[in-house]
Design a protein around this motif. Structure first.
Motif, mmCIF file in Angstrom:
data_model
loop_
_atom_site.group_PDB
_atom_site.id
_atom_site.type_symbol
_atom_site.label_atom_id
_atom_site.label_comp_id
_atom_site.label_asym_id
_atom_site.label_seq_id
_atom_site.Cartn_x
_atom_site.Cartn_y
_atom_site.Cartn_z
ATOM 1 N N UNK A 1 39.686 -48.210 57.819
ATOM 2 C CA UNK A 1 40.650 -49.031 58.553
ATOM 3 C C UNK A 1 41.614 -49.800 57.654
ATOM 4 N N UNK A 2 41.285 -49.987 56.375
ATOM 5 C CA UNK A 2 42.143 -50.773 55.489
ATOM 6 C C UNK A 2 43.342 -49.944 55.032
ATOM 7 N N UNK A 3 44.533 -50.460 55.239
ATOM 8 C CA UNK A 3 45.753 -49.675 55.024
ATOM 9 C C UNK A 3 45.894 -49.156 53.599
ATOM 10 N N UNK A 4 45.609 -49.981 52.614
ATOM 11 C CA UNK A 4 45.765 -49.542 51.227
ATOM 12 C C UNK A 4 44.746 -48.459 50.878
ATOM 13 N N UNK A 5 43.543 -48.562 51.440
ATOM 14 C CA UNK A 5 42.533 -47.527 51.213
ATOM 15 C C UNK A 5 42.944 -46.226 51.913
ATOM 16 N N UNK A 6 43.495 -46.350 53.116
ATOM 17 C CA UNK A 6 43.969 -45.172 53.840
ATOM 18 C C UNK A 6 45.043 -44.461 53.029
ATOM 19 N N UNK A 7 45.982 -45.230 52.479
ATOM 20 C CA UNK A 7 47.049 -44.657 51.667
ATOM 21 C C UNK A 7 46.481 -43.950 50.443
ATOM 22 N N UNK B 1 42.660 -43.236 60.079
ATOM 23 C CA UNK B 1 43.031 -44.586 59.663
ATOM 24 C C UNK B 1 42.912 -45.605 60.773
ATOM 25 N N UNK B 2 41.689 -45.889 61.176
ATOM 26 C CA UNK B 2 41.443 -46.841 62.259
ATOM 27 C C UNK B 2 40.013 -47.350 62.169
ATOM 28 N N UNK B 3 39.722 -48.344 62.966
ATOM 29 C CA UNK B 3 38.347 -48.816 63.053
ATOM 30 C C UNK B 3 37.516 -47.787 63.800
ATOM 31 N N UNK B 4 36.268 -47.671 63.422
ATOM 32 C CA UNK B 4 35.392 -46.690 64.057
ATOM 33 C C UNK B 4 35.319 -46.923 65.564
ATOM 34 N N UNK B 5 35.356 -48.183 65.976
ATOM 35 C CA UNK B 5 35.227 -48.515 67.394
ATOM 36 C C UNK B 5 36.344 -47.925 68.243
#
Length: 210
Positions: free
Chosen positions: A101-107, A125-129
Motif C-alpha cells: 500500500x505504500x506509494x514509494x514501495x509500490x513505485x 498497490x492498495x491495502x489488502x482490505x
C-alpha cells in the motif's frame, strides 16, 4: 544452517535449478536494491552486508515448502520485495501478486519488475482490505502483521488447499500458541535455514469459514 554469503548463494543456485537466467536476475535485483536503498529505507543498511543470507536465501527457502503444482501466490506487504519478488525471479512458473500500500514501495516494486523483465509478477498497490476476494494456492507474508490480524484480513483469500508460508522471526512459536485450537491444528513450525532464532509458520487450509 546457512551461515555465510557463499553458502547462501549456493543455496539460491540450487533453488533456481534449471532456471538458468534466475541467478543473473537475482544479481541484478541485489544491485537495484543497493542503489534504491540509498534513497529510501527499503531494508536495514547493515543487512546489505549479508544480503544473500538475510534476504535472498531467506526468501527462497520458502520454495522448499511449496507444493510443486503451485501456480499462483499472494504476497502480503511486499515492501522491498521479500519474499514475493525474489520468489517470482526464482520460479517464473508461479504467478505472484505483490500486495503493497505504500506509494514509494509500490513505485520501487514496479520499477524492479520492469527492469528485470518479469512477466509472472505484478503489484497490487492498495491495502489488502480493499483487494477483490480471490482464492489463491499460496499466501506468503514477511513482517506483515501479527499472526491473528494477518489471518483475519487474509483468510478470505484462502481455500481448503491453500498453503500458508509465514516467516515469523523469533515470535512464531508464541504467536501460534496464542491462536485458537482450530488454527493451531492447521499449522506447524519450521526452523529457518538462514537464522537459528527464526521460524516459519507453515499451514494448509481455509481460514475464517468451516
Amino acid at each position: 544452517m546457512i551461515d555465510s554469503e557463499e553458502q547462501a548463494r549456493e543455496f539460491c543456485k540450487r533453488i533456481c535449478g534449471m532456471e538458468k537466467t534466475a541467478m543473473g536476475k537475482l544479481e541484478q535485483f541485489v544491485s537495484l536494491l543497493r542503489v534504491a536503498n540509498l534513497e529510501q529505507n527499503l531494508v536495514a543498511t547493515s543487512s546489505l552486508d549479508d544480503v544473500w543470507q538475510r534476504h535472498i536465501a531467506d526468501s527462497l527457502q520458502l520454495l522448499d515448502l511449496v507444493p510443486r503444482e503451485t501456480t499462483n501466490c499472494l504476497d502480503l506487504g511486499s515492501g522491498a520485495g521479500f519474499p514475493g519478488l525474489a520468489l517470482a525471479i526464482a520460479q517464473p512458473n508461479i504467478s505472484i501478486k505483490l500486495v503493497e500500500s505504500r506509494k514509494r514501495r509500490v513505485s520501487w516494486l514496479n520499477d524492479a519488475i520492469e527492469h528485470l523483465g518479469l512477466t509472472n509478477c505484478r503489484v497490487e498497490g492498495s491495502r489488502l482490505e480493499t483487494l477483490r476476494t480471490m482464492p489463491v494456492e499460496a499466501i506468503t507474508a514477511r513482517a506483515f502483521a501479527p499472526l491473528d490480524r494477518l489471518l483475519r484480513v487474509a483468510g478470505r483469500f484462502s481455500a481448503h488447499s491453500t498453503v500458508w508460508l509465514l516467516p515469523k522471526g523469533r515470535s512464531g512459536v508464541q504467536e501460534l500458541a496464542e491462536q485458537p485450537l482450530a488454527v493451531r491444528s492447521m499449522f506447524h513450525v519450521e526452523q529457518s535455514k538462514t537464522d537459528p532464532a527464526a521460524t516459519i509458520l507453515v499451514g494448509k487450509g481455509k481460514i475464517g469459514q468451516k
